[in-house]
Design an enzyme around this catalytic site. Structure first.
Site, short mmCIF file in Angstrom:
data_model
loop_
_atom_site.label_atom_id
_atom_site.label_comp_id
_atom_site.label_asym_id
_atom_site.label_seq_id
_atom_site.Cartn_x
_atom_site.Cartn_y
_atom_site.Cartn_z
N ARG A 37 50.24 40.58 27.27
CA ARG A 37 50.41 39.27 26.63
C ARG A 37 50.62 39.42 25.12
O ARG A 37 51.31 38.61 24.50
CB ARG A 37 49.18 38.39 26.90
N LYS A 201 39.82 31.99 46.68
CA LYS A 201 39.64 30.72 47.39
C LYS A 201 40.93 30.02 47.80
O LYS A 201 41.91 30.08 47.07
CB LYS A 201 38.86 29.76 46.48
N GLY A 354 47.78 37.04 35.87
CA GLY A 354 46.34 37.16 36.10
C GLY A 354 45.91 38.46 36.74
O GLY A 354 46.32 39.55 36.34
N GLY A 377 48.07 30.88 36.70
CA GLY A 377 47.91 29.46 37.01
C GLY A 377 49.17 28.68 36.65
O GLY A 377 49.63 27.83 37.42
#
Ligand code: AMP
Length: 399
Positions: A37, A201, A354, A377
């Site tokens: 990044r 999840k 991520g 995300g």
């Protein structure tokens, strides 16, 4: 989707505020383990310096929740930035306090100032107008190059844009590149198009799964989220991660996949352990034979073979989320094998940021991937077809 381009701004000799995403992963010693990044922000920063600008950079790191906690200081980022840019980077001691405001005001051209962790201010995540106003007052131009947070309506991403008209704000090169890439991926993927979706999840990726279904030809599920599907299919999943309130949703996703003709793959075997620990006793079992009280922490070798086979004819692969608890060596094998399969593929391969980007980098396969996004995300929300709050104010208004 056309964004206000950086190159159309009249930046000569001006002061610019660049919102970057320097939220990099750190190892247990506090070292930066993946500086992608930081390196990705260099093009925009250097462009501004070449325009003889004074450059103010701002980012968040972790979740200090409005407290000035030293562990979340951008000091290590400033040091790495200095190495990458090969020039001095001055770090402020506060965000919009006396130090930051003074240093921003006095910043000469060709100098780089890094504002301390934006999330030291509680207003950042609340999209607080006062904070946006103070940040905006530091510079004449605003550039958003923080793709990784562009799905967040935060003060330095959303609120701040109200203080600049269209000739004083723009998307940085990184933001532009990410948006272009994902827009093309959604609208014209080369088929067959496969998505590999893992992570802990179902809840975090439910919407993405629903929205991906009409776009892809195959979906491969891994990680903790697989067990909600397996349970819904009637398997005993022992003590594995499960979201009981989403069992019905899981069924809907499987039904929808069937209806749309999307090949829906679930693990056929798993690595189970007696406890969630790197020294736990573990074994390989089929999905049908997960013992009571054992938890599935990785996909097994038969699943790897199956997924590799299923991926062999695809032309585009999008991967978001690890296949197991890759942070522990013992449960990293499934993710590592899938990473090799993806890297060896002749398809266009895309990693959705991520954890998945981190794991590919750790194995040293990052050079073999066509595109590694800096935003997990954000890229998922883009694929869901959402207009991101950090992107919307930077769109070129038509007519
Ligand atoms: P996410 O943030 O949803 O992408 O999830 C990433 C996390 O999922 C990583 O930290 C993994 O350790 C974790 N994870 C992957 N597989 C499992 C599993 N079978 N059980 C529990 N956690 C998992």
């Amino acid at each position: 989707m056309e964004l206000l381009p950086l190159k159309s701004l009249n930046l000569k000799d001006k002061k610019v505020f660049i919102r970057c995403d320097f939220n990099v992963p750190m190892d247990e010693f506090g070292n930066i383990s993946d500086d992608r990044r930081i390196r990705s922000a260099v093009a925009t920063i250097n462009y501004c310096l070449d325009q003889d600008c004074a450059v103010i950079l701002a980012s968040h790191l972790g979740r200090p929740k409005g407290q000035a906690i030293e562990r979340y200081s951008l000091a290590p980022i400033a040091r790495r930035l200095q190495q990458v840019l090969k020039r001095h980077v001055e770090l402020t001691t506060d965000v919009v306090g006396v130090d930051a405001m003074k240093k921003a005001k006095e910043l000469p051209r060709h100098e780089v100032l890094l504002i301390e962790n934006l999330r030291y201010e509680v207003g950042e995540t609340n999209n607080d107008e006062e904070l946006s106003k103070k940040l905006a007052s530091m510079a004449e131009f605003y550039i958003n190059d923080a793709f990784g947070v562009s799905h967040r309506a935060h003060s330095s991403v959303d609120g701040i844009t109200k203080f600049f008209d269209d000739s004083h704000k723009a998307a940085g090169f990184l933001l532009q590149r990410e948006i272009n890439f994902f827009t093309k991926l959604i609208n014209q993927p080369v088929r067959p198009f496969a998505a590999i979706v893992g992570g802990s999840k179902v809840s975090g990726k439910l919407e993405a799964l629903v929205n991906l279904l009409p776009k892809v030809d195959k979906i491969f599920i891994g990680g903790g989220m697989a067990f909600t599907f397996l349970k819904q299919m009637g398997y005993n999943i022992g003590a594995s991660l499960v979201e009981d309130d989403l069992l019905e949703e899981a069924q809907k996703i499987m039904d929808e996949a069937k209806k749309l003709g999307v090949k829906f793959y679930l693990p056929v075997d798993v690595i189970v352990a007696e406890k969630f620990a790197s020294d736990a006793v573990s074994k390989i079992v089929t999905a049908q034979e997960i013992p009571d009280n054992w938890m599935g922490l990785d996909i097994g070798p038969a699943t790897v073979i199956l997924y590799r086979e299923g991926l062999s004819d695809v032309q585009t692969i999008l991967w978001n989320g690890p296949m197991g608890v890759y942070e522990m060596d013992k449960f990293a094998r499934g993710s590592s094998k899938i990473a090799h399969a993806v890297a060896d593929s002749y398809a266009t391969t895309v990693i959705g940021g991520g954890d998945t980007a981190d794991l590919v980098q750790r194995i040293g396969l990052d050079e073999e991937i066509s595109f590694i996004s800096t935003g997990g995300g954000a890229s998922l929300e883009l694929l869901e077809g959402k207009l991101l709050p950090g992107v919307a104010p930077l769109l070129i208004k038509k007519g």
